[in-house]
Structures are given as C-alpha cells and as structure tokens.
Design a protein around this motif. Structure first.
Motif, PDB file in Angstrom:
ATOM      1  N   HIS A   1       6.360  86.709  13.288  1.00 43.21           N
ATOM      2  CA  HIS A   1       5.820  85.517  13.930  1.00 43.21           C
ATOM      3  C   HIS A   1       5.665  85.750  15.428  1.00 43.21           C
TER       4      HIS A   1
ATOM      5  N   ASP B   1       3.548  83.950  19.268  1.00 41.24           N
ATOM      6  CA  ASP B   1       3.070  82.727  19.890  1.00 41.24           C
ATOM      7  C   ASP B   1       1.645  82.858  20.424  1.00 41.24           C
ATOM      8  N   THR B   2       1.196  84.097  20.702  1.00 39.75           N
ATOM      9  CA  THR B   2      -0.183  84.272  21.191  1.00 39.75           C
ATOM     10  C   THR B   2      -0.880  85.485  20.595  1.00 39.75           C
ATOM     11  N   GLU B   3      -0.219  86.643  20.616  1.00 34.59           N
ATOM     12  CA  GLU B   3      -0.892  87.879  20.213  1.00 34.59           C
ATOM     13  C   GLU B   3       0.060  88.810  19.466  1.00 34.59           C
TER      14      GLU B   3
ATOM     15  N   ARG C   1       2.237  85.115  11.242  1.00 35.50           N
ATOM     16  CA  ARG C   1       1.809  83.779  11.632  1.00 35.50           C
ATOM     17  C   ARG C   1       2.126  83.516  13.109  1.00 35.50           C
ATOM     18  N   TYR C   2       1.397  82.581  13.681  1.00 33.53           N
ATOM     19  CA  TYR C   2       1.680  82.106  15.033  1.00 33.53           C
ATOM     20  C   TYR C   2       2.283  80.714  14.942  1.00 33.53           C
TER      21      TYR C   2
ATOM     22  N   TYR D   1       1.018  78.095  18.789  1.00 37.55           N
ATOM     23  CA  TYR D   1       0.030  78.993  19.386  1.00 37.55           C
ATOM     24  C   TYR D   1      -0.412  78.492  20.769  1.00 37.55           C
ATOM     25  N   PHE D   2      -0.164  79.304  21.783  1.00 36.39           N
ATOM     26  CA  PHE D   2      -0.500  78.996  23.170  1.00 36.39           C
ATOM     27  C   PHE D   2       0.078  77.651  23.616  1.00 36.39           C
ATOM     28  N   GLU D   3       1.253  77.323  23.083  1.00 37.41           N
ATOM     29  CA  GLU D   3       1.955  76.115  23.505  1.00 37.41           C
ATOM     30  C   GLU D   3       3.181  76.522  24.318  1.00 37.41           C
TER      31      GLU D   3
ATOM     32  N   SER E   1       9.005  75.366  21.373  1.00 40.95           N
ATOM     33  CA  SER E   1       8.708  76.243  20.231  1.00 40.95           C
ATOM     34  C   SER E   1       9.495  75.875  18.976  1.00 40.95           C
TER      35      SER E   1
END
Length: 349
Positions: free
Chosen positions: A259, A261-263, A292-293, A296-298, A303
């Motif tokens: 997992h 969060d962006t890439e 999975r993300y 995402y971009f949060e 989180s």
C-alpha cells in the motif's frame, strides 16, 4: 579498497561511546578494562570465539564451527520437521514490513500493522497456526538488529552459507542479529503473507535488510566446512565444479499486499513477487497479490481515517488471506499442483 582497520585509540573511543550515560560514571575503570578486552578481540579478529568440532554430519568433521551457527542450523532443522509434519496444521507467517509503531518516534501504529491484523483474523482458523514477524521491532526494541548482507554470494555461491555465517561477528561488535530467529520462521511456514508500505518507490529498509540476508536461501551452502569457513578461492573452485543451488523454501506459497499514498505501489508489489518467485515460492493466486493507494494524495495526518473509510481495501486484504489459506490447504491435501515446479532450470544464475 581502503582498509577499515582502526587504531587502538579510535577503537576504544568508539567502544566507550555506548556508555555515555552518567549512570556509568562510577564504572569508568571497569569499562576501560572491558574496552581493552574488546580491543584485543578486534585486533586478533576473534569473530567466533566459541566453537565446537563440526562432527560427522559435515564434510570436514574436524572443522571448528561456531556454536552460534550450529544453534541456528539446529533451529532450522527443527523448523523443517514442523513444516513436513502430516498433522493437518497449516502454518502461515504474516510479515509486517513497516518500521512505524507507537513505541517509537512516529507515535502511532502503521497501516501495515492494521492490515496484518485484518489478515490474521481470516487466517486464524482451527487448522492454522499463524506466526507474526513484526519488522518494526528493529526500530523500537533494544538489541534487535539485522546486519547488512556482505554479498558473499557474488564472490561464489558456496561462500554464502545457510544459515548465514557472517554474523555474529563478536570482534566487530556485530551481534544480536535477528536473522537466526527469522530463518526458521520462513522454513516452518506453508504460506507467507507479506504486508508493506512503499518507502521512496521501494521496499522499506527493515524489509530490504531481511530480503538481502535471505540470499542464502536461494542457492546458499548448508555446509561451511566445505569452504573451510570463508575461503573464497575454495568456494570458487566448488562452484565451477558444479553447484546445485539448493532452495529450502521451494513450494511454499505467498500473498503480498503493498500500500502507498501517491506512487510506487505496483512496482514494489511486482518486485516483491519476483523476489519470492526467485526463492521458488509460488503465488497463491490472482487475489493474493494486491497493490492499493490509501488516502491518495491526502494528508498523512488523516491516513488512518482514510483506511477506516476504505472498507473495500480491507475486504481485498481479507480476500488475499482467504486465497492464501485456500491454496495452502489444497497443496497440503495434494489437490493443487504448481505446474512446472519439478522442471529443472537450464541455468540457475
């Protein structure tokens, strides 16, 4: 390459540095005496100060083997017996690859740990024994280390011993290495469930340390007496004569959850799956490999709330665990064939 050898003054300065706490002030004389012993061990290169004769199980029965290495060797043999037992018990190793926990600077548990607990709820069946390897303890537990791989394998495969004989190295203070406990965990498991975040497009540092030290499980040498310890010339000669590249994890099955969060989640999942396959493990099935993300971009600060809301990813993790359990049960019952597993590779390396 430049020598890393220290002089006596610098060695003792570094050694005594670990006793900076004022609580040691009344023991400065004794610490100096201990530092003198440590210097002597360093100077004389007493890597393995406690040894016994290898005995008839090894090529050179008269060779002096480290008691540390023999203890690890025996633990692996016991774990292999557990793996081979026909008692119907499925053994699954769940690995948390994150270094984050509430027991150190980050101040809260990782999402990987939470996902590992979700998987564990599925895997914890009456016919299953679940063992957890929490790599975050490298950052939070006293005396818990995984020392770096020295790449003996790249000199010659037989020079890389299984279990790894590079550690402990008492003369260099490279002790309390966790890998001798970790090797048996992998050996006794029928299934491996690995959960990890992405760190800088790659696997986490604790996970990568473990991975590198598992190179000895991909064709390493189970008999150090054949190379008389670390004799590189002898190891090269043995490899050139023909090496069989033993793979003690062959046939075990795996699931992977990565997992981010962006890439990077997909690439890390692919590289980990490739690594497992190189060790001759088999993927449990398409539902057992997940990237999975989450959030995402949060903001990182929310989180965990993002994971709370993402019920779909929680169920996907459960499905990965169900897939692994189904595959392990089927293989142990003789109902699943890993196609091609018996074929001989035309070249190992």
């Amino acid at each position: 390459m430049p020598s890393p050898k220290l002089g006596e003054e610098e060695f003792k300065r570094r050694y005594i540095e670990q006793f900076r706490d004022p609580g040691y002030d009344s023991l400065r004389t004794q610490i100096g005496e201990i530092a003198a012993v440590a210097w002597d061990a360093y100077r004389e290169k007493r890597k393995s100060p406690q040894t016994v004769k290898a005995g008839p199980s090894f090529a050179d029965a008269d060779y002096d083997l480290s008691v540390d290495w023999l203890a690890a060797y025996d633990a692996i043999a016991a774990a292999r017996s557990e793996y081979e037992r026909a008692d119907g018990i499925c053994r699954v190793l769940v690995i948390n690859g994150s270094s984050r926990s509430e027991h150190t600077c980050p101040g809260e548990m990782s999402k990987s740990w939470r996902l590992a607990e979700i998987a564990g709820e599925v895997l914890g069946q009456p016919d299953t024994r679940v063992e957890t390897l929490d790599l975050s303890r490298l950052a939070s537990e006293y005396g818990r280390n995984i020392h770096p791989c020295k790449a003996c394998f790249s000199t010659a495969a037989p020079l890389c011993h299984f279990p790894c004989s590079c550690y402990p190295n008492h003369s260099l203070g490279q002790t309390q290495d966790w890998m001798n406990d970790i090797y048996p965990m992998w050996i006794r498991a029928h299934g491996i469930f690995l959960i990890t975040p992405v760190n800088w497009y790659m696997a986490t540092s604790p996970l990568k340390l473990m991975m590198d030290r598992m190179v000895c499980m991909d064709g390493g040498n189970p008999d150090p007496t054949r190379t008389q310890g670390k004799d590189a010339k002898l190891a090269k000669a043995i490899e050139l004569e023909g090496w069989d590249y033993p793979r003690p994890l062959e046939g075990r099955q795996f699931a992977i959850v990565v997992h981010g969060d962006t890439e990077g989640a997909k690439n890390v999942r692919r590289s980990l799956a490739d690594w497992m396959a190189t060790l001759s493990l088999a993927p449990a099935g398409p539902r057992a490999e997940l990237d999975r993300y989450i959030g995402y971009f949060e903001p990182y600060a929310t989180s965990h709330e993002a994971l709370d809301k993402d019920e779909a990813v929680q169920e996907e993790v459960r499905n990965a665990a169900r897939t692994l359990l189904e595959a392990v049960r089927a293989k142990r019952a003789g109902k699943q064939v890993i196609a091609g597993i018996q074929l001989k590779e035309p070249r190992d390396k």
